[in-house]
Design an enzyme around this catalytic site. Structure first.
Site, PDB file in Angstrom:
ATOM      1  N   GLU A  69       0.865  -1.177   0.000  1.00  0.00           N
ATOM      2  CA  GLU A  69       0.000   0.000   0.000  1.00  0.00           C
ATOM      3  C   GLU A  69       0.907   1.233   0.000  1.00  0.00           C
ATOM      4  OE1 GLU A  69      -2.506  -0.100   3.418  1.00  0.00           O
ATOM      5  OE2 GLU A  69      -3.559  -1.910   2.788  1.00  0.00           O
ATOM      6  N   ASP A 112      -5.327   9.136   9.748  1.00  0.00           N
ATOM      7  CA  ASP A 112      -3.904   8.903   9.988  1.00  0.00           C
ATOM      8  C   ASP A 112      -3.462   9.460  11.335  1.00  0.00           C
ATOM      9  OD1 ASP A 112      -3.781   7.821   7.455  1.00  0.00           O
ATOM     10  OD2 ASP A 112      -3.242   9.721   6.512  1.00  0.00           O
TER      11      ASP A 112
END
Length: 277
Positions: free
Chosen positions: A49, A60
């Site tokens: 990824e 995040d």
């Protein structure tokens, strides 16, 4: 069949889970980033990824936010992210590449142009964190039409009523977020993950990979015994960060720091006794 479908079919035949790695495109600079991505399959990564740097991420944690900002500061763009994939594909035509991030940069780039460019660069799938199933017309359906897998996130709060909508146009694999929160925020509980994976599998035949909260070879192994794949991102991003000099630039240790941790984590995953299926 996409490269993702092919890879999971191979792993199933081999009786083991996938080791999925996450790194940020362009971190700490485009040239070093390409060397890191090239090193991942050699170190045991089955699927890669690649984060698309964005100024305003939602899912995040601090480590991956910082990685995105380092990449942006080094001049990384979505166009350069696709060039990075193209560079990787010169030597590796087998390892699946998934771009992970947010819709805004793709929207600005232009959806149709992005899909054409991503496909020709060698991208296999997309994980777009902020596009729910209700917005499938925006990108998911065009991506599937273009031959890319659209991989959806399921979370501890995705109940049985919501799950069919989440899975409706998902392909490649399902990404199960093991904790309710941001990346790097806590540790995954293997037993809770096992129950969640079993529940998801009652709704789909797709492989289920688990990410968020996996930092060590032991944790990667424990999750790999319950799921079709373990995803590690923050720990690799932290290893990269810890190898940089005082000014945040790559050193002679940077590529190896990520590669060595990748190899250790891969051994953990490969040592798992597959109970899934």
């Amino acid at each position: 069949m996409t490269r993702i479908d092919t890879r999971f079919a191979e792993l199933k035949k081999a009786g083991r889970a996938a080791f999925v790695t996450f790194v940020m495109a362009g971190d700490p600079d485009p040239a070093t980033s390409l060397e890191i991505i090239k090193a991942l399959p050699k170190s045991g990564a089955d699927v890669i990824e690649i984060g698309m740097p964005f100024t305003d991420p939602m899912a995040d944690g601090p480590s991956i936010q910082a990685a995105g900002l380092r990449a942006l500061k080094a001049g990384m763009t979505l166009k350069k992210t696709l060039e990075l994939v193209r560079g990787f594909r010169k030597d590796d035509n087998a390892t699946p590449i998934v771009l992970m991030g947010y819709y805004n940069p793709i929207y600005i780039y232009g959806v149709d142009k992005f899909l054409v460019d991503a496909k020709s660069a060698g991208v296999d799938g997309l994980i777009i964190v902020d596009l729910p199933p209700e917005e499938d017309d925006e990108l998911c359906l065009p991506a599937m039409k273009a031959g890319l897998n659209f991989i959806r996130l399921a979370t501890p709060t995705t109940d049985d009523k919501r799950l069919p909508a989440v899975l409706a146009n998902t392909s490649g694999f399902v990404y199960y977020v093991s904790i309710a929160g941001i990346t790097g925020a806590g540790a995954a509980d293997a037993n809770a993950v096992g129950e969640a994976v079993a529940r998801i599998k009652r709704h789909t035949k797709l492989p289920v990979c688990v990410g968020f909260g996996i930092r060590t070879p032991e944790a990667a192994r424990a999750i790999a015994e319950k799921a079709n794949g373990s995803v590690v991102g923050t720990a690799l991003v932290d290893a990269l960060k810890n190898s940089l000099d005082a000014d945040g630039r790559a050193t002679a240790k940077t590529v190896n720091a990520v590669a060595e941790l990748t190899a250790a984590l891969a051994q953990g995953v490969k040592g798992a006794q597959q109970a899934a299926e």
